[in-house]
Write a protein that holds these residues in place. Structure first.
Motif, PDB file in Angstrom:
ATOM      1  N   GLN A  91      35.366  64.242  17.247  1.00  0.00           N
ATOM      2  CA  GLN A  91      36.381  64.030  18.283  1.00  0.00           C
ATOM      3  C   GLN A  91      36.219  65.034  19.424  1.00  0.00           C
ATOM      4  O   GLN A  91      37.211  65.415  20.060  1.00  0.00           O
ATOM      5  CB  GLN A  91      37.792  64.147  17.700  1.00  0.00           C
ATOM      6  N   GLN A 107      35.178  66.873  22.823  1.00  0.00           N
ATOM      7  CA  GLN A 107      34.817  66.954  24.218  1.00  0.00           C
ATOM      8  C   GLN A 107      35.610  68.114  24.816  1.00  0.00           C
ATOM      9  O   GLN A 107      36.539  68.619  24.181  1.00  0.00           O
ATOM     10  CB  GLN A 107      35.126  65.650  24.959  1.00  0.00           C
ATOM     11  N   HIS A 134      38.305  69.107  27.109  1.00  0.00           N
ATOM     12  CA  HIS A 134      39.429  68.414  27.741  1.00  0.00           C
ATOM     13  C   HIS A 134      39.926  69.226  28.942  1.00  0.00           C
ATOM     14  O   HIS A 134      40.966  69.885  28.867  1.00  0.00           O
ATOM     15  CB  HIS A 134      40.562  68.223  26.731  1.00  0.00           C
ATOM     16  N   ASP A 139      41.375  68.318  31.486  1.00  0.00           N
ATOM     17  CA  ASP A 139      42.686  67.875  31.970  1.00  0.00           C
ATOM     18  C   ASP A 139      43.828  68.416  31.108  1.00  0.00           C
ATOM     19  O   ASP A 139      44.988  68.407  31.527  1.00  0.00           O
ATOM     20  CB  ASP A 139      42.755  66.341  32.017  1.00  0.00           C
ATOM     21  N   ASP A 140      43.510  68.899  29.906  1.00  0.00           N
ATOM     22  CA  ASP A 140      44.518  69.492  29.030  1.00  0.00           C
ATOM     23  C   ASP A 140      43.823  70.443  28.068  1.00  0.00           C
ATOM     24  O   ASP A 140      43.844  70.269  26.843  1.00  0.00           O
ATOM     25  CB  ASP A 140      45.269  68.396  28.259  1.00  0.00           C
ATOM     26  N   LEU A 141      43.191  71.478  28.636  1.00  0.00           N
ATOM     27  CA  LEU A 141      42.332  72.368  27.864  1.00  0.00           C
ATOM     28  C   LEU A 141      43.079  73.067  26.737  1.00  0.00           C
ATOM     29  O   LEU A 141      42.515  73.332  25.677  1.00  0.00           O
ATOM     30  CB  LEU A 141      41.705  73.413  28.804  1.00  0.00           C
ATOM     31  N   TRP A 157      45.749  71.884  25.131  1.00  0.00           N
ATOM     32  CA  TRP A 157      46.425  70.921  24.260  1.00  0.00           C
ATOM     33  C   TRP A 157      47.943  71.023  24.381  1.00  0.00           C
ATOM     34  O   TRP A 157      48.671  71.004  23.388  1.00  0.00           O
ATOM     35  CB  TRP A 157      45.982  71.118  22.801  1.00  0.00           C
ATOM     36  N   TYR A 159      48.533  67.392  20.568  1.00  0.00           N
ATOM     37  CA  TYR A 159      47.730  68.326  19.788  1.00  0.00           C
ATOM     38  C   TYR A 159      47.081  67.646  18.603  1.00  0.00           C
ATOM     39  O   TYR A 159      47.740  66.940  17.838  1.00  0.00           O
ATOM     40  CB  TYR A 159      48.580  69.499  19.299  1.00  0.00           C
ATOM     41  N   GLY A 217      40.621  67.798  16.746  1.00  0.00           N
ATOM     42  CA  GLY A 217      40.092  67.733  18.102  1.00  0.00           C
ATOM     43  C   GLY A 217      39.996  69.102  18.752  1.00  0.00           C
ATOM     44  O   GLY A 217      39.021  69.413  19.447  1.00  0.00           O
ATOM     45  N   GLN A 277      36.598  70.898  19.954  1.00  0.00           N
ATOM     46  CA  GLN A 277      36.422  71.384  21.325  1.00  0.00           C
ATOM     47  C   GLN A 277      35.949  72.826  21.331  1.00  0.00           C
ATOM     48  O   GLN A 277      35.042  73.208  22.086  1.00  0.00           O
ATOM     49  CB  GLN A 277      37.746  71.271  22.094  1.00  0.00           C
TER      50      GLN A 277
END
Length: 304
Positions: free
Chosen positions: A158, A160, A162, A164-166, A168, A172, A176, A180
């Motif tokens: 899962q 990558q 993120h 846009d929402d590093l 979380w 949450y 994931g 990350q």
């Protein structure tokens, strides 16, 4: 030297080398510190709990008479602690040969570091990013110096970055967020290696992963994963799990930007061999964006 069953007996003489190992009081970090000390390295156990660090150092010293061991407090979930530890190490050490970014957390409940970072990203990636940046000038002039950062097969799950929402904050996922952070460890290694090479530095950056090892890292895992980790036919010992790190740190044939992991079934167990990371981990544009964001969040600028 065996190429198919590389083990701690293949570690070259480490006398005259100084290794700083995060999370060295237990599990993979303890085994790594033990093996390096047994081969003559001076070892700094950089740990959150000083008492546990001293206990670990005493265990190593009992088994390795004459071992040169130091315990340094380091909480990777606090930039203040990271800066204090870096200042102390810089005052003590004119040179650092090995920085092994080993410590980590996995599948934690949603929580944040002292600085407001999501705990897994903050500890596993941003803490080590900051520590490396603050110590790197002690490594740049040192021939053969290496930054070894531990990733995981979890970098594929899962995973990558993120942007846009590093942290979380919107939603949450334990898995994931862990994925990350482990993907970030690899991207950091590859971008650091590129910068070191461009600077013509003798230092290199390498990554490793332990496969499925029975360590305290699984404390927040689902019950069935904890059960599997106790079964010798499923999970390997911390000693075996530390071998990819030790090979990345000491094998004279290692080149910068390589990744090492167990060579057995699905890279979960076995002797260490070169491993392949996900296609995503090699995306240079994402690596560079993550680097810029990490510098901004930690306020740490690298000398390369």
């Amino acid at each position: 030297m065996s190429t198919t069953q590389w083990n701690d007996e293949d570690i070259p003489d480490q006398r005259g080398r100084l290794a700083v190992i995060t999370g060295a009081n237990t599990g993979l970090g303890l085994e790594t510190a033990w093996a390096l000390a047994a081969h003559g390295a001076s070892v700094v156990l950089a740990v959150r709990d000083i008492d546990r660090g001293k206990h670990a150092a005493a265990r190593i010293a009992e088994a390795v008479p004459g071992a040169n061991l130091t315990v340094q407090r380091l909480d990777l979930a606090s930039l203040d602690s990271i800066r204090a530890a870096a200042d102390a190490l810089r005052a003590q050490c004119d040179r650092i040969d090995l920085l092994i970014n080993n410590a980590g957390v996995m599948y934690t409940p949603k929580q944040t570091t002292q600085d407001g970072f999501e705990m897994q990203l903050g500890t596993n990636h941003l803490g080590h990013f900051a520590l490396t940046g603050l110590l790197l000038d002690r490594m740049l002039p040192v021939q053969g110096s290496r930054v070894v950062t531990l990733s995981s097969n979890g970098h594929r799950m899962q995973a990558q970055i993120h942007f846009d929402d590093l942290q979380w904050e919107q939603s949450y996922s334990r898995v994931g967020a862990y994925g990350q952070s482990k993907l970030a460890n690899l991207m950091f290694t590859y971008e650091l290696q590129r910068r070191l090479a461009d600077a013509g530095a003798p230092a290199i950056a390498v990554a490793a992963h332990p496969g499925f090892a029975n360590t305290e890292l699984s404390r927040y895992s689902p019950a069935f994963v904890k059960l599997l980790s106790k079964l010798p036919m499923m999970a390997q010992s911390p000693q075996m799990g530390s071998l990819p790190t030790l090979r990345a740190a000491t094998d004279p044939d290692v080149r910068g930007g390589r990744y090492y992991g167990p060579g057995g079934f699905m890279e979960t167990r076995g002797y260490p061999k070169p491993a392949e990371s996900s296609k995503q981990s090699h995306d240079q544009a994402v690596q560079q964006r993550l680097w810029a964001v990490s510098e901004q969040l930690t306020d740490v600028k690298f000398p390369v």
